[in-house]
Design an enzyme around this catalytic site. Structure first.
Site, PDB file in Angstrom:
ATOM      1  N   ASP A   1       1.040  -1.168   0.317  1.00  0.00           N
ATOM      2  CA  ASP A   1      -0.087   0.466   0.027  1.00  0.00           C
ATOM      3  C   ASP A   1       0.961   1.167  -0.366  1.00  0.00           C
ATOM      4  O   ASP A   1       2.281   1.313   0.158  1.00  0.00           O
ATOM      5  CB  ASP A   1      -0.360   0.539   1.068  1.00  0.00           C
ATOM      6  CG  ASP A   1      -1.882   0.823   0.939  1.00  0.00           C
ATOM      7  OD1 ASP A   1      -2.988   0.810   1.622  1.00  0.00           O
ATOM      8  OD2 ASP A   1      -1.920   1.631  -0.058  1.00  0.00           O
ATOM      9  N   TRP A   2       0.337   2.502  -0.036  1.00  0.00           N
ATOM     10  CA  TRP A   2       1.313   3.472  -0.452  1.00  0.00           C
ATOM     11  C   TRP A   2       2.510   3.834   1.020  1.00  0.00           C
ATOM     12  O   TRP A   2       1.854   3.625   1.772  1.00  0.00           O
ATOM     13  CB  TRP A   2       0.272   5.217  -0.198  1.00  0.00           C
ATOM     14  CG  TRP A   2       0.572   6.026  -0.774  1.00  0.00           C
ATOM     15  CD1 TRP A   2       1.607   7.024  -0.257  1.00  0.00           C
ATOM     16  CD2 TRP A   2       0.354   6.969  -1.559  1.00  0.00           C
ATOM     17  NE1 TRP A   2       1.631   8.837  -1.141  1.00  0.00           N
ATOM     18  CE2 TRP A   2       0.452   7.784  -1.578  1.00  0.00           C
ATOM     19  CE3 TRP A   2      -0.822   6.932  -2.781  1.00  0.00           C
ATOM     20  CZ2 TRP A   2       1.231   9.079  -2.694  1.00  0.00           C
ATOM     21  CZ3 TRP A   2      -0.778   7.784  -3.743  1.00  0.00           C
ATOM     22  CH2 TRP A   2       0.063   9.115  -3.907  1.00  0.00           C
TER      23      TRP A   2
END
Ligand code: GLC
Length: 735
Positions: A282-283
């Site tokens: 994820d980011w």
């Protein structure tokens, strides 16, 4: 610790080098042989564009230069034929090996035609309709440059304080598994190389919804039994559905962040489940292992991420900065990088990007917001509405109504009803509530409107005007609740009521002793206990999407008989949270009799306000004649469960008949109820049907004491009914 990781990765790699006969694998091998180490690492890098920001901003980069040098494999948040074609051109015409880019975007509940938020769609219990929503989203996104969506979010969520409950299918892992499969099929179509097929992404792996206190990104500390039994099932189902990619979650599980978890990504996902796609972080979640205290610095974060099989680094650039050097200095085995590159290239080949890199950049964009797409959005929004209260039959309203009063900030609103994660949805295309009602009643109807208060409920200067117009009305339609931007990522709330001013406005209007219909907008279960007695009907519309206004009018005026059923519990009090239907009995269960030493609160009931599976209709469905095909079930049998259902009311309608089981005794304690089957039936007034629902042994398996999914012999109860509390019971024995 480090030597353990290296030993495991060596064992893992030995298991991966068996030659494959798959032609795509052969193409991957031919390409791999030509790639430099820098170009291999390049495939593991995903850059963000800044058209749409969905995470902490990343310092500007020279994308074009890096793409030209083969240092980027994917971009996210770049949309449109123009932009994607321009960047793809650099990759496939100016780089050395011409490897196409993969463009990813959060197409969560629609691309430009926005469907109800996923938690709303889940209330429809219509798997085909949810699959169709995903299919339409894929058709629109793939016609505008997007080949990969970061959806479906399949996190089981039992805590309404967590803002991302809006993004999933609710609290049940069995139902969430079916919804995951439907959405993946919708996005990916019959095969990944289809014209409008886009790669789906099962996220967030794993147990993101179990964040302590419902606070986003917070610690998750659960047993392996709960992890396997509740949180992993929809992910396992996603692999069975052929999902192309996974996304790791931000959270740790019992001390290990998911992006660095060999147990999750290698042992379970790839080892036990045989997942062949790739995992994207994820980011920034690779770098965030430093903040977690699981990596000392970006170098160790890169080692732990690649060793754990987190293939693609979204936005953090940790792989970009350190992996090449780590391989050259023998701190990371190049075979680990090769495995990740293979998995990414394989998906790009399967999507057909090497055959036509511009596959997503030049399609027919007339499909976007087409009439059939809008029609499905309208039907989906109507099916997602849940009628929570209608005691005095305040609903449905008559289309002959000459005068109607609409009060609330949602009446004219066009942005909030799109909900969070609304991709490129625009208010310009949204049908507001007042527009939907005007279109339904025609120009002759007199519609009085007052905003009454604002979204936050902090401004009550409009109360006076609202009360004035309400005085002259027979029925008041109140459009209140939680605005769309109060749920979603990083939108956790400690107070899960509707805005205080909204509750206050209801109390003021109640004094007029008029019929009050509450049209309730929300991205999560709200605490309605105090206002429930003050209104005559409550229609929960969630965040209904582009066609929300028309859909709500269809339900209010009986062009659609509400059929929505909750896939997440509505608590009686926030102090009960997390509260869910498949709770354990405990050693001191609360019984109906008065009991001093039982599991209970001294200031609230144990029961929720509205249970899982709950929803009313404009008609009445009667259940009778629960029967089992046998009272004994063998390990190879299918048990048939029969029930009669009759529409004894005056409206045709759809009922969702739900089947739950209870495994009375197990090698581990078992929940009081588990949803194991359901079916929807449409009946005309007076019509009756005998339904049959199956229970298979596979359904009964659970992650038992022996650390395996298995069904254990013993006594079971079966419950069939209209929700998780109101049902008929029978028993059988599994031998
Ligand atoms: C966000 C979300 C994730 C999303 C990603 C890209 O932080 O957690 O669900 O897909 O970043 O936007």
């Amino acid at each position: 610790m480090k030597h353990v990781l290296l030993i495991f990765s060596a064992i893992y790699l030995l298991s991966c080098t068996s030659p494959s006969k798959d032609p795509i694998d052969e193409k991957v091998e031919i390409l791999m042989k030509q790639m430099t180490l820098e170009e291999k690492v390049g495939q593991l890098i995903q850059y963000p564009s800044h058209e749409v920001n969905t995470g902490p901003t990343v310092k500007n980069t020279n994308e074009a230069e890096d793409i030209r040098n083969g240092y980027v494999g994917s971009l996210l948040n770049v949309t449109g034929n123009e932009s994607t074609r321009q960047l793809q051109k650099i990759a496939v015409e100016e780089s050395r090996l011409k490897i196409p880019l993969l463009f990813g975007f959060d197409v969560i509940h629609g691309y430009k035609t926005i469907f109800p938020i996923p938690l709303a769609e889940a209330s429809s219990w219509d798997l085909e309709a949810m699959e169709k929503s995903a299919r339409i989203a894929a058709i629109e996104a793939s016609s505008d440059g997007i080949g990969w969506t970061f959806a479906p979010m399949v996190d089981v969520a039992r805590d309404a304080r967590w803002g991302r409950v809006m993004e999933g299918a609710g609290e049940d892992s069995y139902y969430g598994s079916l919804v995951a499969k439907a959405r993946i099929k919708g996005f990916q179509g019959e095969s990944l190389n289809g014209k409008n097929s886009i790669a789906a992404c099962a996220k967030h792996f794993a147990a993101y919804g179990a964040a302590e206190s419902g606070r986003d990104y917070n610690t998750v500390d659960i047993s392996e039994n709960v992890l396997r039994e509740i949180y992993l099932r929809p992910f396992k189902a996603s692999v069975e559905a052929g999902v192309a990619t996974f996304m790791n979650s931000f959270n740790e599980i019992s001390g290990v962040p998911s992006s660095g978890s060999i147990f999750l990504n290698q042992q379970i996902l790839r080892g036990e489940w045989g997942f062949k796609g790739f995992i994207v972080s994820d980011w920034n979640s690779v770098t965030e292992m430093i903040s977690h205290g699981f990596a000392a610095d970006p170098i160790e974060a890169a080692i732990k991420g690649i060793t754990a099989g987190c293939d693609m680094d979204m936005c953090s650039k940790t792989y970009r900065k350190h992996l090449v050097e780590l391989v050259k200095s023998k701190k990371v085995n190049e075979k680990l990088v090769d495995e990740s590159v293979r998995r990414i290239l394989r998906i790009k080949f399967m999507l057909g990007l090497f055959d036509d890199p511009y596959k997503y950049c030049n399609n027919d964009s007339t499909v976007i917001l087409s009439a059939p797409h809008r029609q499905h959005a309208r039907e989906m929004a109507a099916k997602s509405c849940v009628l929570l209260k209608n005691e005095v039959k305040a609903l449905p309203l008559s289309k002959e109504l000459k005068k109607i009063t609409l009060i609330g900030p949602f009446v004219e609103e066009k942005i909030s009803p799109l909900g969070n994660w609304a991709a490129l949805g625009s208010g310009v295309n949204t049908v507001s509530l007042i527009e939907g009602i005007k279109s339904k009643l025609g120009e002759n109807a007199i519609i009085s409107y007052a905003k009454g208060t604002d979204f936050n409920g902090t401004d009550n200067s409009g109360f006076k005007q609202a009360i004035e117009i309400a005085k002259t009305s027979d029925a008041i339609v109140l459009a209140l609740g939680e605005p769309g931007w109060w749920s979603g990522e990083n939108k956790s709330r400690t107070n899960i009521h509707m805005p205080a001013g909204h509750e206050q406005l209801i109390k003021e209007l109640r004094k007029l002793k008029k019929t009050i219909i509450l049209v309730l907008y929300s991205g999560r279960p709200l605490i309605l206990t105090e206002i429930e007695p003050l209104v005559d009907a409550i229609l929960l519309v969630w965040q209904p999407g582009t066609e929300g206004g028309n859909a709500i009018a269809d339900v209010l005026f009986n062009d659609y008989n509400p059929s929505g059923r909750l896939s997440i519990t509505f608590p009686y009090h926030a102090g009960q949270v997390p509260i869910y239907y498949n709770y354990k009995n405990t050693g001191r269960p609360l019984t109906d009799e008065k009991c001093e030493w039982c599991t209970k609160y001294i200031d609230a009931p144990n029961k929720p306000l509205y249970p899982f599976g709950y929803g009313l209709s404009y008609t009445q469905f009667d259940y009778s004649g629960l029967q089992l095909s046998s009272e004994v079930m063998g390990m190879k049998d299918t048990l048939k469960v029969f029930i009669n259902i009759k529409n004894s009311g005056v409206n045709a309608g759809t009922e969702t008949v739900q089947l739950y089981i209870r495994d009375i005794t197990g090698s581990l304690t078992r929940p009081m109820k588990e949803l194991k089957n359901f079916t929807q039936v449409y009946l005309k007034p007076g019509e009756e049907k005998k339904l049959s629902l199956d229970i298979n042994v596979k359904d009964i398996e659970y992650w038992s004491y022996g650390n395996e999914y298995k069904a254990e012999p013993g006594k079971f109860e079966v419950f069939v009914g209209r929700n998780s509390i109101d049902n008929q019971k029978a028993s059988f024995e599994l031998k």
